[in-house]
Scaffold this active site. Structure first.
Site, PDB file in Angstrom:
ATOM      1  N   ALA A 161       0.831  -1.210   0.000  1.00 12.89           N
ATOM      2  CA  ALA A 161       0.000   0.000   0.000  1.00 12.89           C
ATOM      3  C   ALA A 161       0.866   1.260   0.000  1.00 12.89           C
ATOM      4  CB  ALA A 161      -0.934  -0.004   1.213  1.00 12.89           C
ATOM      5  N   TYR A 162       1.904   1.224   0.799  1.00  7.48           N
ATOM      6  CA  TYR A 162       2.850   2.354   0.848  1.00  7.48           C
ATOM      7  C   TYR A 162       3.464   2.596  -0.527  1.00  7.48           C
ATOM      8  CZ  TYR A 162       6.986   4.933   2.607  1.00  7.48           C
ATOM      9  OH  TYR A 162       7.973   5.853   2.852  1.00  7.48           O
ATOM     10  N   ASN A 163       3.803   1.502  -1.223  1.00  6.05           N
ATOM     11  CA  ASN A 163       4.404   1.639  -2.548  1.00  6.05           C
ATOM     12  C   ASN A 163       3.421   2.202  -3.570  1.00  6.05           C
ATOM     13  OD1 ASN A 163       6.767   0.619  -1.560  1.00  6.05           O
ATOM     14  ND2 ASN A 163       6.570  -1.403  -2.483  1.00  6.05           N
ATOM     15  N   LYS A 166       3.908   5.916  -2.833  1.00  2.37           N
ATOM     16  CA  LYS A 166       5.246   6.391  -3.192  1.00  2.37           C
ATOM     17  C   LYS A 166       5.530   6.208  -4.675  1.00  2.37           C
ATOM     18  CE  LYS A 166       7.110   7.976   0.642  1.00  2.37           C
ATOM     19  NZ  LYS A 166       7.446   9.418   0.779  1.00  2.37           N
TER      20      LYS A 166
END
Length: 258
Positions: A161-163, A166
């Site tokens: 999810a972070y990727n 980002k």
């Protein structure tokens, strides 16, 4: 710490560093001020943000100020930009560092944690670019530096999810770099791996084996130090980097290589 050759590289420049009340952002604010820039520190914790702005000023002798607010909201970004323009009449450098995703296995995420991760990392950057760029275009000068993540390339555990967020932080610079090159504006990303400090320590307390896995993929055998990321920001913000735009630059100890 900056070398003597880096000192005063940014004399007379005005910089915004989002998410700069701790960690990487704080190190970047200090680094830019050491190089001669006037710096706006931002954060969501009033006491800590004000304290860091005062610390940067005391350490560097440079003028600083601070802004408190959630930068995933357009109205707060607009207020932040207006404060800088009113006080210093220009914005030369924008460092989009605000972030802090919820790091969990993907199916343990909730709709709320997914939205929080996107808001903190992607919308903060989008609104800041959108509101700052008109002033950079008007003055025919600007440096946009996004703090991305090496996990976008190496597929780090629990970072899906972070990727997603980002990845957008990385992708926008190719478009901005091409669109605004004619205005003497550059846009780049610095992508670090795990970074030593409070946030990594918090994950380490929860799951030390997971942090060991993060570190073990870095040939240098440790996470990046915030000051190492800050030094790269100072370089990209300086006139030594006038012909670098649209790039993702890994400051990662070799965790991914090309």
């Amino acid at each position: 710490m900056l070398s003597s050759s880096q000192a005063r590289l940014l004399e007379g420049r005005v910089a915004i560093v989002t998410g700069s009340s701790q960690g990487i952002g704080k190190a970047i604010a200090i680094g830019l001020a050491q190089a001669g820039a006037t710096v706006l520190v931002t954060g969501t914790n009033p006491g800590r943000t004000k304290s860091v702005a005062e610390e940067v000023a005391q350490l560097t002798g440079q003028e600083t100020d601070y802004f408190i607010g959630d930068l995933s909201k357009d109205e707060n970004v607009t207020a932040m930009v207006e404060k800088v323009i009113h006080k210093w009449d220009k914005i030369d450098i924008l460092v989009n560092n605000a972030g802090g995703g919820v790091i969990l296995p993907f199916l343990e995420q909730t709709p709320e944690t997914l939205k929080t991760t996107i808001d903190r990392n992607l919308w903060t950057m989008l609104w800041s670019c959108y509101r700052v760029l008109p002033y950079m275009v008007k003055q025919n000068y600007g440096r946009i530096i996004n703090i991305g993540a090496d996990s976008v390339r190496n597929g780090l555990w629990d970072h899906a999810a972070y990727n997603a967020a980002k990845g957008g932080v990385h992708a926008i610079v190719s478009g901005l770099g091409r669109e605004f090159a004619k205005n003497n504006i550059t846009a780049n990303v610095i992508a670090p791996p795990a970074v030593e400090g409070e946030l990594l320590d918090e994950i380490r307390k929860r799951d030390s084996e997971l942090v060991d896995r993060y570190i073990n993929i870095i040939p240098k055998g440790r996470g990046a130090y915030p000051e190492e990321v800050a030094d790269a920001v100072v370089f990209l913000a300086s006139d030594h980097a006038t012909f670098i735009t649209g790039q993702v630059i890994s400051v990662n100890g070799g965790s991914t290589m090309q």
